[in-house]
Design a protein around this motif. Structure first.
Motif, PDB file in Angstrom:
ATOM      1  N   PHE A   1     -11.266 -29.174  -1.773  1.00  0.00           N
ATOM      2  CA  PHE A   1     -11.188 -28.877  -2.765  1.00  0.00           C
ATOM      3  C   PHE A   1     -10.725 -27.746  -2.365  1.00  0.00           C
ATOM      4  CE2 PHE A   1     -10.999 -27.579  -7.029  1.00  0.00           C
ATOM      5  CZ  PHE A   1     -10.534 -28.538  -7.691  1.00  0.00           C
ATOM      6  N   ASP A   2     -11.423 -27.033  -2.086  1.00  0.00           N
ATOM      7  CA  ASP A   2     -10.811 -25.104  -1.757  1.00  0.00           C
ATOM      8  C   ASP A   2     -10.021 -25.040  -1.425  1.00  0.00           C
ATOM      9  OD1 ASP A   2     -13.567 -24.641  -3.142  1.00  0.00           O
ATOM     10  OD2 ASP A   2     -14.162 -24.137  -1.835  1.00  0.00           O
ATOM     11  N   ALA A   3      -9.565 -25.796  -0.515  1.00  0.00           N
ATOM     12  CA  ALA A   3      -8.330 -25.979   0.252  1.00  0.00           C
ATOM     13  C   ALA A   3      -7.091 -26.321  -0.619  1.00  0.00           C
ATOM     14  CB  ALA A   3      -8.315 -26.457   1.199  1.00  0.00           C
ATOM     15  N   ALA A   4      -7.515 -27.009  -1.263  1.00  0.00           N
ATOM     16  CA  ALA A   4      -6.062 -27.678  -2.032  1.00  0.00           C
ATOM     17  C   ALA A   4      -6.318 -26.280  -2.885  1.00  0.00           C
ATOM     18  CB  ALA A   4      -6.786 -28.879  -3.171  1.00  0.00           C
ATOM     19  N   MET A   5      -7.468 -25.719  -3.830  1.00  0.00           N
ATOM     20  CA  MET A   5      -7.264 -24.219  -5.005  1.00  0.00           C
ATOM     21  C   MET A   5      -6.004 -23.083  -4.326  1.00  0.00           C
ATOM     22  SD  MET A   5     -10.853 -23.990  -6.581  1.00  0.00           S
ATOM     23  CE  MET A   5     -10.572 -23.156  -7.853  1.00  0.00           C
ATOM     24  N   ARG A   6      -6.193 -23.578  -2.240  1.00  0.00           N
ATOM     25  CA  ARG A   6      -5.638 -22.051  -2.164  1.00  0.00           C
ATOM     26  C   ARG A   6      -4.098 -22.634  -1.837  1.00  0.00           C
ATOM     27  NH1 ARG A   6     -10.045 -22.416   1.319  1.00  0.00           N
ATOM     28  NH2 ARG A   6      -9.482 -23.437   3.029  1.00  0.00           N
TER      29      ARG A   6
ATOM     30  N   GLU B   1      -1.560 -34.192  -5.045  1.00  0.00           N
ATOM     31  CA  GLU B   1      -1.317 -34.596  -6.831  1.00  0.00           C
ATOM     32  C   GLU B   1      -2.402 -34.199  -7.403  1.00  0.00           C
ATOM     33  OE1 GLU B   1      -0.639 -36.850 -10.582  1.00  0.00           O
ATOM     34  OE2 GLU B   1      -0.271 -36.464  -8.422  1.00  0.00           O
ATOM     35  N   ILE B   2      -3.734 -34.073  -6.249  1.00  0.00           N
ATOM     36  CA  ILE B   2      -4.245 -32.703  -6.460  1.00  0.00           C
ATOM     37  C   ILE B   2      -4.275 -31.441  -6.371  1.00  0.00           C
ATOM     38  CG2 ILE B   2      -6.890 -31.245  -5.840  1.00  0.00           C
ATOM     39  CD1 ILE B   2      -7.160 -33.976  -7.380  1.00  0.00           C
ATOM     40  N   VAL B   3      -3.381 -30.442  -5.214  1.00  0.00           N
ATOM     41  CA  VAL B   3      -2.451 -29.307  -5.470  1.00  0.00           C
ATOM     42  C   VAL B   3      -1.556 -29.563  -6.994  1.00  0.00           C
ATOM     43  CG1 VAL B   3      -0.942 -28.049  -4.080  1.00  0.00           C
ATOM     44  CG2 VAL B   3      -2.989 -29.450  -2.694  1.00  0.00           C
ATOM     45  N   ARG B   4      -0.509 -30.820  -6.659  1.00  0.00           N
ATOM     46  CA  ARG B   4       0.305 -30.105  -7.803  1.00  0.00           C
ATOM     47  C   ARG B   4      -0.446 -29.928  -9.300  1.00  0.00           C
ATOM     48  NH1 ARG B   4       3.049 -32.888 -11.844  1.00  0.00           N
ATOM     49  NH2 ARG B   4       1.168 -34.120 -12.404  1.00  0.00           N
ATOM     50  N   ARG B   5      -1.974 -30.820  -9.423  1.00  0.00           N
ATOM     51  CA  ARG B   5      -1.776 -30.648 -10.756  1.00  0.00           C
ATOM     52  C   ARG B   5      -3.437 -29.053 -10.577  1.00  0.00           C
ATOM     53  NH1 ARG B   5      -2.669 -34.926 -14.469  1.00  0.00           N
ATOM     54  NH2 ARG B   5      -2.126 -36.838 -13.551  1.00  0.00           N
TER      55      ARG B   5
ATOM     56  N   SER C   1       2.225 -21.435  -6.259  1.00  0.00           N
ATOM     57  CA  SER C   1       3.042 -20.579  -7.128  1.00  0.00           C
ATOM     58  C   SER C   1       2.741 -18.614  -6.834  1.00  0.00           C
ATOM     59  CB  SER C   1       2.045 -20.727  -7.886  1.00  0.00           C
ATOM     60  OG  SER C   1       0.240 -20.506  -7.984  1.00  0.00           O
ATOM     61  N   GLY C   2       2.181 -17.893  -5.670  1.00  0.00           N
ATOM     62  CA  GLY C   2       1.887 -17.085  -5.722  1.00  0.00           C
ATOM     63  C   GLY C   2       1.190 -15.601  -6.743  1.00  0.00           C
ATOM     64  N   LEU C   3      -0.055 -16.922  -7.845  1.00  0.00           N
ATOM     65  CA  LEU C   3      -0.623 -16.190  -8.223  1.00  0.00           C
ATOM     66  C   LEU C   3      -2.489 -16.532  -8.026  1.00  0.00           C
ATOM     67  CD1 LEU C   3       1.318 -17.636 -11.444  1.00  0.00           C
ATOM     68  CD2 LEU C   3       0.978 -16.290 -10.768  1.00  0.00           C
ATOM     69  N   PRO C   4      -2.877 -15.937  -8.139  1.00  0.00           N
ATOM     70  CA  PRO C   4      -4.478 -15.638  -7.695  1.00  0.00           C
ATOM     71  C   PRO C   4      -5.040 -16.948  -9.243  1.00  0.00           C
ATOM     72  CG  PRO C   4      -4.280 -13.771  -9.162  1.00  0.00           C
ATOM     73  CD  PRO C   4      -2.695 -14.027  -8.383  1.00  0.00           C
ATOM     74  N   TRP C   5      -6.362 -16.891  -9.037  1.00  0.00           N
ATOM     75  CA  TRP C   5      -7.031 -18.299  -9.270  1.00  0.00           C
ATOM     76  C   TRP C   5      -7.779 -17.119 -10.295  1.00  0.00           C
ATOM     77  CZ3 TRP C   5      -7.220 -23.147 -10.644  1.00  0.00           C
ATOM     78  CH2 TRP C   5      -6.377 -23.373 -10.290  1.00  0.00           C
ATOM     79  N   LEU C   6      -8.114 -17.531 -11.983  1.00  0.00           N
ATOM     80  CA  LEU C   6      -8.420 -17.151 -12.387  1.00  0.00           C
ATOM     81  C   LEU C   6      -9.404 -17.947 -12.921  1.00  0.00           C
ATOM     82  CD1 LEU C   6      -5.584 -15.868 -15.080  1.00  0.00           C
ATOM     83  CD2 LEU C   6      -6.526 -14.605 -13.411  1.00  0.00           C
TER      84      LEU C   6
ATOM     85  N   ARG D   1      -2.008 -26.268 -13.687  1.00  0.00           N
ATOM     86  CA  ARG D   1      -3.224 -25.203 -14.538  1.00  0.00           C
ATOM     87  C   ARG D   1      -3.188 -23.909 -13.934  1.00  0.00           C
ATOM     88  NH1 ARG D   1      -6.572 -26.433 -18.608  1.00  0.00           N
ATOM     89  NH2 ARG D   1      -8.463 -25.321 -18.769  1.00  0.00           N
ATOM     90  N   LEU D   2      -2.156 -23.504 -12.847  1.00  0.00           N
ATOM     91  CA  LEU D   2      -2.258 -22.344 -12.912  1.00  0.00           C
ATOM     92  C   LEU D   2      -1.900 -21.503 -13.206  1.00  0.00           C
ATOM     93  CD1 LEU D   2      -3.826 -19.686 -10.826  1.00  0.00           C
ATOM     94  CD2 LEU D   2      -2.497 -20.826  -8.703  1.00  0.00           C
ATOM     95  N   ARG D   3      -0.342 -22.059 -13.021  1.00  0.00           N
ATOM     96  CA  ARG D   3       0.660 -21.356 -13.396  1.00  0.00           C
ATOM     97  C   ARG D   3       0.406 -21.261 -15.574  1.00  0.00           C
ATOM     98  NH1 ARG D   3       5.086 -20.886 -10.538  1.00  0.00           N
ATOM     99  NH2 ARG D   3       5.061 -21.981  -8.516  1.00  0.00           N
ATOM    100  N   VAL D   4      -0.275 -22.194 -15.864  1.00  0.00           N
ATOM    101  CA  VAL D   4      -0.476 -22.545 -17.298  1.00  0.00           C
ATOM    102  C   VAL D   4      -1.340 -21.413 -17.930  1.00  0.00           C
ATOM    103  CG1 VAL D   4      -1.545 -23.858 -18.875  1.00  0.00           C
ATOM    104  CG2 VAL D   4       0.188 -24.840 -18.222  1.00  0.00           C
ATOM    105  N   LEU D   5      -2.666 -20.755 -17.059  1.00  0.00           N
ATOM    106  CA  LEU D   5      -3.701 -19.834 -16.885  1.00  0.00           C
ATOM    107  C   LEU D   5      -2.530 -18.599 -16.751  1.00  0.00           C
ATOM    108  CD1 LEU D   5      -6.434 -20.893 -15.077  1.00  0.00           C
ATOM    109  CD2 LEU D   5      -6.293 -21.057 -17.264  1.00  0.00           C
ATOM    110  N   HIS D   6      -1.646 -18.385 -15.830  1.00  0.00           N
ATOM    111  CA  HIS D   6      -1.129 -16.994 -16.265  1.00  0.00           C
ATOM    112  C   HIS D   6      -0.592 -16.971 -17.262  1.00  0.00           C
ATOM    113  CE1 HIS D   6      -2.860 -15.050 -12.381  1.00  0.00           C
ATOM    114  NE2 HIS D   6      -3.213 -16.319 -11.995  1.00  0.00           N
TER     115      HIS D   6
END
Length: 408
Positions: free
Chosen positions: A31-36, A80-84, A42-47, A88-93
């Motif tokens: 899962f951490d790999a999917a987050m990375r 699919e996990i990566v896409r979701r 996206s080029g965006l860091p996690w919030l 989410r990451l793009r929504v947060l930013h």
């Protein structure tokens, strides 16, 4: 079920099994790999984003724990996990950079739902032809968030977002050519909300995840609809505001949460003989599961989904009785197929909208095209799923979603 994966799917699974056939040794690391991966794409860091991430870990672990998940299936669910996560990451930013997006009004959305295979897809496309409304298209649901303007962001043009959706459709066509006969998909056509909702029993169609089903059924789905609302706000930001027309049979299972987040929504309920609906649904579920799983039991599909949908219909009936009757309108399958344009006009006038000449012409044009590749090619029967018509009808009762309460 006459819709099966292509002949080459099995040898490809065999070929890639050494690299992708086994479940991850550590679900946490996977899962951490999917987050990375989502961050790289996206080029965006996690919030900070709990409990969204914790909840998505439940789905990730459930999918990867399926014992007969094929290598292609494992790659598919991880993607699919990566896409979701990327969405989410793009929504947060986007909200972080442009908090005004959260103020975008989503006024009086129309939500089409009902048992699956009861005309929800055709009805959705039909109502979406009204000149003053809008339905989310597949390409928008697949990549819903516009650029945030944040430094380092990997921006996506409309062309790239369309290309992602086309890749999805072409992949489905390549692996299951007949799937377009069951559920036609096109990047530029209205599509259902399962692509935007982070959780739901649509995930139970790719592969059997009974533990996830139990977790989902005892969980409050309001956060899922809040996430859907944010995506709709992102899609309409800086664009003309129009009334949204949404659709998914799976909304039937979470109507209370939907009405909590969209309190002024109008729910349009489809209605068809549940025995016909369950036979067709069994065929769709079997087709989807056959791509992801090495062993598919049609009788399990029959038992499992008869229970899911009959319970969902019972809850929907109770919810309908508890709400203002004007919040619910009916779109019977027989009426929809016999007089689609008249049905669209009746429903829009009941919802306080004019049905002008342009809307009528667009609706008529929609009825004259059929996106299915082989309209007569979808054959199915209840007996394959271990069900009999009398048993199905008894499970749902005489009025599956309360259609008799407010017909007309």
């Amino acid at each position: 079920m006459n819709v099966r994966p292509q002949w080459w799917v099995h040898p490809v699974n065999t070929l890639i099994a050494p690299a992708a056939g086994r479940p991850p040794r550590s679900p946490e690391r996977s899962f951490d790999a999917a987050m990375r991966a989502a961050s790289r794409r996206s080029g965006l860091p996690w919030l900070p984003d709990e409990p969204f991430l914790s909840d998505l870990r439940v789905l990730h672990e459930a999918w990867h724990a399926v014992p007969d998940l094929t290598p292609i299936g494992r790659i598919s669910v991880q993607a699919e996990i990566v896409r979701r996560l990327e969405t989410r990451l793009r929504v947060l930013h986007l909200l972080d950079v442009h908090p005004e997006v959260a103020e975008e009004p989503i006024d009086r959305p129309v939500v089409i739902t009902g048992l699956p295979r009861t005309g929800t897809t055709f009805g959705h496309g039909l109502l979406a032809q009204h000149a003053d409304v809008r339905a989310p298209q597949l390409w928008e649901l697949w990549s819903p968030v516009p650029d945030t303007g944040r430094p380092g962001e990997r921006t996506l043009s409309r062309r790239e977002r369309l290309a992602r959706a086309r890749t999805l459709v072409r992949s489905m066509d390549a692996m299951i050519p007949g799937f377009q006969t069951i559920h036609p998909m096109h990047p530029l056509e209205p599509e259902e909300c399962v692509f935007a909702l982070p959780h739901g029993l649509s995930h139970h169609v790719r592969a059997p995840v009974p533990g996830y089903r139990a977790w989902f059924e005892r969980r409050d789905a309001v956060p899922d609809y809040l996430h859907l609302r944010r995506q709709l706000q992102a899609l309409q930001w800086k664009r003309p505001r129009r009334r949204w027309v949404l659709k998914s049979p799976f909304h039937l299972l979470t109507l209370e949460a939907l009405l909590t987040v969209f309190p002024d929504a109008t729910v349009v309920l489809t209605d068809r003989d549940p025995a016909r609906a369950m036979a067709s649904w069994g065929s769709l579920a079997e087709a989807g599961m056959s791509v992801h799983c090495a062993d598919v039991d049609p009788r399990w599909i029959g038992r499992e989904w008869l229970e899911i949908w009959s319970r969902g219909a019972e809850r929907a009936r109770a919810l309908r009785r508890a709400h203002d009757p004007g919040r619910f309108l009916d779109m019977p399958y027989g009426e929809l197929t016999a007089d689609p344009v008249g049905t669209a006009e009746r429903l829009w006038r009941r919802m306080g909208e004019d049905f002008d000449a342009e809307s009528r012409a667009r609706a008529l044009a929609y009825t004259r095209r059929d996106r299915r590749k082989d309209p007569g090619g979808h054959r199915y029967g209840l007996d394959r799923y271990g069900l009999a018509p009398d048993r199905v009808r008894a499970a749902f009762g005489p009025d599956p979603v309360g259609a008799g309460a407010a017909r007309g």
